[in-house]
Scaffold this active site. Structure first.
Site, PDB file in Angstrom:
ATOM      1  N   ASP A 121     -77.039  30.461 -35.997  1.00  0.00           N
ATOM      2  CA  ASP A 121     -78.531  30.000 -36.777  1.00  0.00           C
ATOM      3  C   ASP A 121     -78.101  30.682 -38.094  1.00  0.00           C
ATOM      4  O   ASP A 121     -77.392  31.269 -38.421  1.00  0.00           O
ATOM      5  CB  ASP A 121     -79.279  30.409 -36.166  1.00  0.00           C
ATOM      6  CG  ASP A 121     -80.894  30.162 -36.474  1.00  0.00           C
ATOM      7  OD1 ASP A 121     -81.023  29.164 -37.508  1.00  0.00           O
ATOM      8  OD2 ASP A 121     -81.578  31.103 -36.907  1.00  0.00           O
TER       9      ASP A 121
ATOM     10  N   TYR B 284     -81.656  28.554 -44.411  1.00  0.00           N
ATOM     11  CA  TYR B 284     -81.168  27.304 -44.922  1.00  0.00           C
ATOM     12  C   TYR B 284     -81.924  26.052 -45.317  1.00  0.00           C
ATOM     13  O   TYR B 284     -81.833  25.207 -45.962  1.00  0.00           O
ATOM     14  CB  TYR B 284     -80.345  26.832 -43.825  1.00  0.00           C
ATOM     15  CG  TYR B 284     -78.839  27.315 -43.437  1.00  0.00           C
ATOM     16  CD1 TYR B 284     -78.597  28.537 -44.160  1.00  0.00           C
ATOM     17  CD2 TYR B 284     -78.360  27.041 -42.350  1.00  0.00           C
ATOM     18  CE1 TYR B 284     -77.581  29.272 -43.683  1.00  0.00           C
ATOM     19  CE2 TYR B 284     -76.831  27.650 -42.115  1.00  0.00           C
ATOM     20  CZ  TYR B 284     -76.663  28.659 -42.667  1.00  0.00           C
ATOM     21  OH  TYR B 284     -75.469  29.430 -42.324  1.00  0.00           O
TER      22      TYR B 284
ATOM     23  N   GLU C 270     -91.823  35.361 -39.269  1.00  0.00           N
ATOM     24  CA  GLU C 270     -90.774  36.640 -39.234  1.00  0.00           C
ATOM     25  C   GLU C 270     -91.903  37.823 -39.647  1.00  0.00           C
ATOM     26  O   GLU C 270     -91.423  38.997 -39.206  1.00  0.00           O
ATOM     27  CB  GLU C 270     -90.011  36.452 -40.371  1.00  0.00           C
ATOM     28  CG  GLU C 270     -88.925  35.359 -39.876  1.00  0.00           C
ATOM     29  CD  GLU C 270     -87.575  35.333 -40.466  1.00  0.00           C
ATOM     30  OE1 GLU C 270     -87.337  36.171 -41.496  1.00  0.00           O
ATOM     31  OE2 GLU C 270     -86.740  34.541 -40.107  1.00  0.00           O
TER      32      GLU C 270
ATOM     33  N   THR D 256     -82.075  22.909 -38.950  1.00  0.00           N
ATOM     34  CA  THR D 256     -81.699  22.678 -40.322  1.00  0.00           C
ATOM     35  C   THR D 256     -80.416  22.046 -40.389  1.00  0.00           C
ATOM     36  O   THR D 256     -79.818  21.093 -40.760  1.00  0.00           O
ATOM     37  CB  THR D 256     -82.104  23.560 -41.430  1.00  0.00           C
ATOM     38  OG1 THR D 256     -83.621  23.991 -41.540  1.00  0.00           O
ATOM     39  CG2 THR D 256     -81.892  23.229 -43.033  1.00  0.00           C
TER      40      THR D 256
ATOM     41  N   CYS E 258     -87.983  23.281 -35.630  1.00  0.00           N
ATOM     42  CA  CYS E 258     -87.652  24.699 -36.257  1.00  0.00           C
ATOM     43  C   CYS E 258     -87.713  25.848 -35.363  1.00  0.00           C
ATOM     44  O   CYS E 258     -88.658  25.926 -34.451  1.00  0.00           O
ATOM     45  CB  CYS E 258     -88.531  24.757 -37.492  1.00  0.00           C
ATOM     46  SG  CYS E 258     -88.033  26.665 -38.421  1.00  0.00           S
ATOM     47  N   THR E 259     -86.607  26.534 -35.510  1.00  0.00           N
ATOM     48  CA  THR E 259     -86.513  27.631 -34.556  1.00  0.00           C
ATOM     49  C   THR E 259     -87.751  28.651 -34.347  1.00  0.00           C
ATOM     50  O   THR E 259     -87.830  29.252 -33.362  1.00  0.00           O
ATOM     51  CB  THR E 259     -85.192  28.603 -34.898  1.00  0.00           C
ATOM     52  OG1 THR E 259     -85.386  28.828 -36.456  1.00  0.00           O
ATOM     53  CG2 THR E 259     -83.944  27.942 -34.712  1.00  0.00           C
ATOM     54  N   HIS E 260     -88.366  28.638 -35.555  1.00  0.00           N
ATOM     55  CA  HIS E 260     -89.427  29.749 -35.340  1.00  0.00           C
ATOM     56  C   HIS E 260     -90.789  29.275 -34.772  1.00  0.00           C
ATOM     57  O   HIS E 260     -91.717  30.110 -34.667  1.00  0.00           O
ATOM     58  CB  HIS E 260     -89.737  30.169 -36.958  1.00  0.00           C
ATOM     59  CG  HIS E 260     -88.664  31.020 -37.561  1.00  0.00           C
ATOM     60  ND1 HIS E 260     -87.518  30.561 -37.596  1.00  0.00           N
ATOM     61  CD2 HIS E 260     -88.723  32.038 -38.281  1.00  0.00           C
ATOM     62  CE1 HIS E 260     -86.796  31.516 -38.181  1.00  0.00           C
ATOM     63  NE2 HIS E 260     -87.671  32.465 -38.731  1.00  0.00           N
TER      64      HIS E 260
END
Ligand code: DGL
Length: 274
Positions: free
Chosen positions: A11, A43, A155, A76, A187-189
């Site tokens: 990632d 990214y 984050e 992304t 999206c990972t978050h």
């Protein structure tokens, strides 16, 4: 490369740990190598050319480690660099887009599907094209919204914060107005925001791209007869090696939030010279 070789996961940073969490759920007997390109994250606001270059460097690093499968745990990179990654990989590559697109088509009742992701993911139209290329897609209506502020908010750990709620209401209002019944978390978050998103959009089905990519990884390994036959004993610590290109100050805390357990300290690597 054989059945007991590790699965390589990369990632742009720490967010892919939400994908690793899902991979460990569906593939509990596997070993993993995780690479976070933390020196060059995010990214999501970069150009496709740069994202392709960085993604190829991550791929080469994992191939050199002898992995049997690469999971591009970054929406992304999956959106703009999957072909470039596959072109240099001699092992199978699983991206985030296709599995989630299929899941969204299956989940929707009213045909209104929302897609949320970084600017680069939304600009690439990867999810829209992925959905529109599927059978049964002729009746779907798609709305895509870039939500760049979600990444720093997650984050920061502001998962239920009033500011995050306000930002989410702003981003999601076109989807709420349109009565979207299914939303891809591209999206990972974003899976970390699920409690808040569920509260704001009652009855909506949220598609976790990491979860569906993990099921696709399981299928792919089973088809190739590459599943590890070694069963992990109950309570045995999962075997994961963490690499990063820089150690972010909050690595351990952020990793704990994404993964649900404390990680070992990551090893710093320079992948730009590979
Ligand atoms: N991991 C990225 C993704 O899933 C989000 C963070 C970034 O912009 O690099 O799109």
């Amino acid at each position: 490369m054989n059945k007991v070789s590790p699965i390589g996961v990369f990632d742009s940073g720490i967010g892919g740990l939400s994908v690793l969490k899902q991979l460990m759920r569906f593939l509990p007997n596997e070993k993993f190598i995780y690479l976070g390109d933390t020196a060059r994250v995010p990214y999501g606001n970069r150009t496709p050319e740069i994202i392709r270059q960085y993604s190829k460097e991550c791929t080469k690093f994992l191939i050199e480690k002898g992995v049997k499968l690469i999971v591009v745990a970054c929406n992304t990179a999956s959106s703009v660099a999957l072909d470039a990654i596959r072109s240099i990989s001699d092992v199978p590559v699983i991206g985030m887009i296709q599995p989630a697109a299929i899941a969204a088509i299956r989940a929707t009742n009213n045909g209104k599907i929302g897609i949320i992701g970084t600017r680069a993911t939304i600009a690439s139209k990867s999810y829209s094209n992925g959905i529109l290329g599927l059978p049964d897609s002729n009746k779907v209506e798609l709305i895509s919204v870039a939500c760049p502020l979600f990444v720093p908010l997650v984050e920061e750990g502001w998962l239920r914060h009033a500011v995050t709620r306000q930002v989410a209401v702003e981003y999601l209002s076109p989807l709420i107005e349109n009565k979207t019944d299914t939303i891809i978390l591209g999206c990972t978050h974003y899976p970390l925001l699920l409690p808040l998103l569920n509260e704001l959009m009652l009855g909506v089905t949220f598609i976790d791209s990491g979860e569906h990519a993990s099921v696709a990884s399981l299928r792919q390994l089973a088809e190739l007869d590459l599943l590890s036959g070694e069963s992990t004993e109950l309570l045995k610590k999962p075997e994961i090696k963490f690499y990063v290109t820089d150690v972010p100050t909050q690595f351990i805390d952020t990793a704990l939030r994404f993964l649900g357990f404390a990680t070992e300290h990551p090893e710093i690597v320079d992948i730009s010279s590979i």
